[in-house]
Design a protein around this motif. Structure first.
Motif, short mmCIF file in Angstrom:
data_model
loop_
_atom_site.label_atom_id
_atom_site.label_comp_id
_atom_site.label_asym_id
_atom_site.label_seq_id
_atom_site.Cartn_x
_atom_site.Cartn_y
_atom_site.Cartn_z
N ARG A 225 0.84 -1.18 0.00
CA ARG A 225 0.00 0.00 0.00
C ARG A 225 0.89 1.25 0.00
NH1 ARG A 225 -4.50 1.65 4.61
NH2 ARG A 225 -5.75 3.03 3.30
N MET A 226 0.65 2.15 -0.95
CA MET A 226 1.47 3.35 -1.10
C MET A 226 0.59 4.57 -1.31
SD MET A 226 4.65 1.89 -3.41
CE MET A 226 5.85 3.05 -2.70
N LYS A 227 1.19 5.74 -1.10
CA LYS A 227 0.45 6.99 -1.27
C LYS A 227 1.37 8.04 -1.87
CE LYS A 227 1.59 8.79 3.32
NZ LYS A 227 1.07 9.31 4.60
N GLY B 140 -0.04 -1.19 -19.12
CA GLY B 140 0.71 -0.07 -19.65
C GLY B 140 2.00 0.14 -18.89
N ASP B 141 2.50 1.36 -18.93
CA ASP B 141 3.76 1.73 -18.29
C ASP B 141 3.49 2.18 -16.85
OD1 ASP B 141 6.04 3.02 -17.34
OD2 ASP B 141 6.57 3.82 -19.30
N PRO B 142 3.97 1.45 -15.82
CA PRO B 142 3.67 1.83 -14.44
C PRO B 142 4.10 3.25 -14.11
CG PRO B 142 4.62 -0.37 -14.51
CD PRO B 142 4.74 0.19 -15.89
N ALA B 143 5.26 3.68 -14.62
CA ALA B 143 5.74 5.03 -14.32
C ALA B 143 4.78 6.08 -14.85
CB ALA B 143 7.14 5.23 -14.90
N GLU B 144 4.31 5.91 -16.08
CA GLU B 144 3.38 6.87 -16.66
C GLU B 144 2.05 6.87 -15.92
OE1 GLU B 144 2.85 7.60 -20.83
OE2 GLU B 144 4.55 6.31 -21.32
N LEU B 145 1.56 5.67 -15.59
CA LEU B 145 0.27 5.57 -14.91
C LEU B 145 0.32 6.22 -13.53
CD1 LEU B 145 -0.60 1.92 -15.94
CD2 LEU B 145 -2.02 3.92 -16.43
N LEU B 146 1.39 5.96 -12.78
CA LEU B 146 1.50 6.52 -11.43
C LEU B 146 1.62 8.04 -11.47
CD1 LEU B 146 3.85 3.77 -10.01
CD2 LEU B 146 1.56 4.27 -9.15
N ALA B 147 2.40 8.55 -12.42
CA ALA B 147 2.52 10.00 -12.55
C ALA B 147 1.18 10.62 -12.93
CB ALA B 147 3.58 10.33 -13.59
N PHE C 113 -2.78 0.14 -4.02
CA PHE C 113 -2.18 -1.14 -3.67
C PHE C 113 -1.49 -1.66 -4.93
CE2 PHE C 113 -5.03 -1.11 -0.03
CZ PHE C 113 -4.29 -1.78 0.94
N LEU C 114 -0.17 -1.77 -4.88
CA LEU C 114 0.62 -2.24 -6.01
C LEU C 114 1.10 -3.66 -5.75
CD1 LEU C 114 2.77 0.96 -6.58
CD2 LEU C 114 0.79 0.22 -7.92
N PRO C 115 1.27 -4.47 -6.81
CA PRO C 115 1.84 -5.80 -6.60
C PRO C 115 3.14 -5.72 -5.83
CG PRO C 115 1.09 -5.54 -8.86
CD PRO C 115 0.98 -4.18 -8.22
N HIS C 116 3.33 -6.63 -4.89
CA HIS C 116 4.54 -6.61 -4.05
C HIS C 116 5.71 -7.16 -4.87
CE1 HIS C 116 6.62 -6.32 -0.24
NE2 HIS C 116 7.10 -7.53 -0.40
N GLU D 84 9.97 0.01 -6.81
CA GLU D 84 11.04 0.98 -7.08
C GLU D 84 10.55 2.07 -8.05
OE1 GLU D 84 15.58 1.13 -8.96
OE2 GLU D 84 14.64 -0.80 -8.47
N THR D 85 9.80 1.66 -9.07
CA THR D 85 9.22 2.63 -9.99
C THR D 85 8.28 3.58 -9.27
OG1 THR D 85 9.37 1.09 -11.86
CG2 THR D 85 7.76 2.86 -12.05
N ALA D 86 7.47 3.05 -8.36
CA ALA D 86 6.54 3.89 -7.60
C ALA D 86 7.29 4.90 -6.75
CB ALA D 86 5.64 3.02 -6.74
N GLY D 87 8.40 4.48 -6.16
CA GLY D 87 9.19 5.40 -5.35
C GLY D 87 9.73 6.55 -6.18
N ARG D 88 10.18 6.25 -7.39
CA ARG D 88 10.69 7.31 -8.27
C ARG D 88 9.57 8.25 -8.71
NH1 ARG D 88 13.65 2.97 -10.71
NH2 ARG D 88 12.19 3.01 -12.47
N ALA D 89 8.32 7.73 -8.73
CA ALA D 89 7.17 8.54 -9.13
C ALA D 89 6.59 9.35 -7.97
CB ALA D 89 6.08 7.65 -9.73
N GLY D 90 7.25 9.31 -6.81
CA GLY D 90 6.80 10.12 -5.68
C GLY D 90 5.92 9.41 -4.68
N PHE D 91 5.81 8.09 -4.79
CA PHE D 91 4.97 7.32 -3.86
C PHE D 91 5.81 6.79 -2.70
CE2 PHE D 91 2.24 7.63 -7.43
CZ PHE D 91 0.94 7.40 -6.99
#
Length: 283
Positions: free
Chosen positions: A129-131, A221-228, A245-248, A254-261
């Protein structure tokens, strides 16, 4: 031995006392008691007249039922109170024709894992779970309603995100299993959004929940684009943050962290569990 019954508004004070004794004075469940009373079904386990445990049941869009907000008095833990509540809700689920029971628990919660295994639930996926706060960029969101066709379903079947989530996504604060019927239901609810090859389940918080939150689950699709884009879309809807909630999976996280999550306090490794149910018995 204790009995079980449905919680009513007259029980609210006893329910509050149980939550505080079980999880502390800041228990998140305290903020959602009205929501649970109106939009869900909560059972209480009673030792005489004393509240010793509760659990809440919500019916999901895909036909299953979701169990949540389990609380047990500390002195009654390890005495199968939660198991008795799960069994009571399994009976209710069968009577209502639900297709299965689902719940989540933290991977570190040994008692929770023992409870779901004892009651025939099995692990089907793990999520984190991320925000993130909304984007500061004042731009128009690219998310638009998707067209339902065979091409969309082919994209889902080929999606790495979809595969790693084992076909489950978070929606309306429960997890649903995605198939062709559910895709149409999500589309009808206005929650199936994307652009080009990108697809996601996007919704605001349910009535009674914190309304400034955008609930987001990537599908393809592209996780980085979707999260942004989720952060942009939340800003466009005047919401304050995004929860997902992202797959563990190390790469996706790591992609989510770079996107600010960032990780939320609960759910850094959440086990999603399920028990399929047969047809309802005649009543």
């Amino acid at each position: 031995m204790w009995t079980t019954r449905q919680v009513t508004r007259a029980d609210q004070d006893a329910w509050v006392d149980l939550c505080k004794a079980s999880a502390g004075p800041d228990d998140y469940v305290l903020d959602f008691l009205d929501h649970f009373l109106v939009r869900a079904t909560t059972y209480v386990a009673l030792d005489g007249d004393r509240f010793i445990g509760t659990m809440t049941y919500t019916e999901l869009l895909d036909g299953a039922a979701w169990l949540s907000a389990a609380r047990t008095l500390p002195e009654y833990r390890g005495r199968w109170v939660a198991s008795d509540l799960v069994r009571a809700f399994e009976g209710l689920s069968r009577l209502r024709g639900r297709t299965g029971l689902r719940l989540w628990t933290a991977a570190s919660n040994e008692a929770g894992i023992a409870t779901f295994r004892r009651n025939g639930l099995r692990e089907v996926a793990r999520f984190t779970r991320m925000k993130a706060e909304v984007s500061s960029a004042k731009v128009h969101s690219r998310f638009v309603p998707l067209r339902i066709d065979d091409e969309l379903w082919a994209r889902l079947e080929a999606s790495a995100i979809f595969a790693k989530s084992k076909g489950y996504v978070s929606y309306d604060y429960g997890f649903v299993r995605v198939d062709r019927n559910l895709i149409r239901s999500l589309w009808e609810a206005g929650a199936l959004l994307g652009w080009d090859s990108q697809a996601a389940v996007v919704s605001g918080a349910s009535e009674g929940y914190v309304e400034e939150t955008l609930e987001f689950s990537p599908l393809a699709g592209d996780p980085a684009e979707l999260l942004a884009e989720a952060r942009v879309h939340a800003a466009a809807r005047d919401q304050a943050r995004v929860e997902t909630f992202l797959p563990h999976d190390p790469g996706i996280l790591e992609t989510a962290g770079r996107a600010g999550f960032t990780n939320m306090e609960w759910g850094q490794e959440a086990i999603l569990c399920e028990k399929p149910l047969g047809p309802a018995p005649p009543v």
